[in-house]
Design a protein around this motif. Sequence first.
Motif, short mmCIF file in Angstrom:
data_model
loop_
_atom_site.label_atom_id
_atom_site.label_comp_id
_atom_site.label_asym_id
_atom_site.label_seq_id
_atom_site.Cartn_x
_atom_site.Cartn_y
_atom_site.Cartn_z
N GLU A 84 26.96 -8.72 -17.29
CA GLU A 84 27.30 -8.49 -18.70
C GLU A 84 28.41 -9.43 -19.16
O GLU A 84 28.35 -9.97 -20.26
CB GLU A 84 27.70 -7.03 -18.93
N LYS A 85 29.41 -9.63 -18.31
CA LYS A 85 30.50 -10.55 -18.65
C LYS A 85 29.97 -11.98 -18.83
O LYS A 85 30.32 -12.67 -19.79
CB LYS A 85 31.57 -10.52 -17.56
N ARG A 86 29.10 -12.41 -17.92
CA ARG A 86 28.55 -13.76 -18.01
C ARG A 86 27.61 -13.92 -19.20
O ARG A 86 27.55 -14.98 -19.80
CB ARG A 86 27.83 -14.12 -16.71
N LYS A 87 26.89 -12.86 -19.55
CA LYS A 87 26.03 -12.93 -20.74
C LYS A 87 26.89 -13.15 -21.98
O LYS A 87 26.54 -13.93 -22.86
CB LYS A 87 25.22 -11.64 -20.91
N GLN A 88 28.00 -12.42 -22.06
CA GLN A 88 28.90 -12.57 -23.21
C GLN A 88 29.48 -13.98 -23.26
O GLN A 88 29.55 -14.60 -24.32
CB GLN A 88 30.02 -11.53 -23.16
N THR A 89 29.87 -14.50 -22.11
CA THR A 89 30.40 -15.86 -22.04
C THR A 89 29.33 -16.87 -22.45
O THR A 89 29.60 -17.83 -23.18
CB THR A 89 30.92 -16.17 -20.62
N PHE A 90 28.11 -16.66 -21.98
CA PHE A 90 26.98 -17.53 -22.34
C PHE A 90 26.78 -17.53 -23.85
O PHE A 90 26.63 -18.58 -24.48
CB PHE A 90 25.71 -17.06 -21.63
N TYR A 91 26.80 -16.34 -24.44
CA TYR A 91 26.63 -16.22 -25.88
C TYR A 91 27.71 -16.99 -26.63
O TYR A 91 27.41 -17.76 -27.54
CB TYR A 91 26.65 -14.74 -26.28
N GLU A 92 28.95 -16.79 -26.23
CA GLU A 92 30.07 -17.44 -26.91
C GLU A 92 30.10 -18.95 -26.70
O GLU A 92 30.45 -19.70 -27.60
CB GLU A 92 31.39 -16.82 -26.45
N THR A 93 29.74 -19.39 -25.49
CA THR A 93 29.84 -20.80 -25.14
C THR A 93 28.65 -21.63 -25.63
O THR A 93 28.83 -22.78 -26.03
CB THR A 93 29.96 -20.95 -23.61
N TYR A 94 27.47 -21.03 -25.62
CA TYR A 94 26.26 -21.80 -25.93
C TYR A 94 25.57 -21.34 -27.22
O TYR A 94 25.17 -22.18 -28.03
CB TYR A 94 25.27 -21.72 -24.77
#
Length: 125
Positions: A84-94
């Motif tokens: 979940e944390k990585r999905k959020q980071t993916f969303y924000e970054t990409y």
Amino acid sequence: MKNSLDENKPIFLQIKEQIEDSIINESIQTGERVPSTNEFAAYYKINPATAAKGINELVAEDILFKRRGVGMFVTEDAKEILIEKRKQTFYETYMLPLKNEAKKLRIEDRELMEMVKREDKSNED
């Protein structure tokens, strides 16, 4: 453990990410012990306090828990928390920059999805 560390990134973050990746790809399972700060320190020839900083961040995020005198272990929910944390980071970054650039170029959501699907098909060939 990785063979070497990247000089361009803080060591404690690399250790943290290495443990996270091992949990996500299941090379370290729920309830399993992770390498100790001293093991990381000996392997990479670094200060144990540096390794401890990365491990302590994972404890604070409920990814690891300590068994006194035994070591650090992976929590039951660790993998789900990390994904979940990585999905959020993916969303924000990409995704956000992608959507912002698409908006500037007047690319509609439908057209953007077609582009993504077109890329998927070219990778299948």
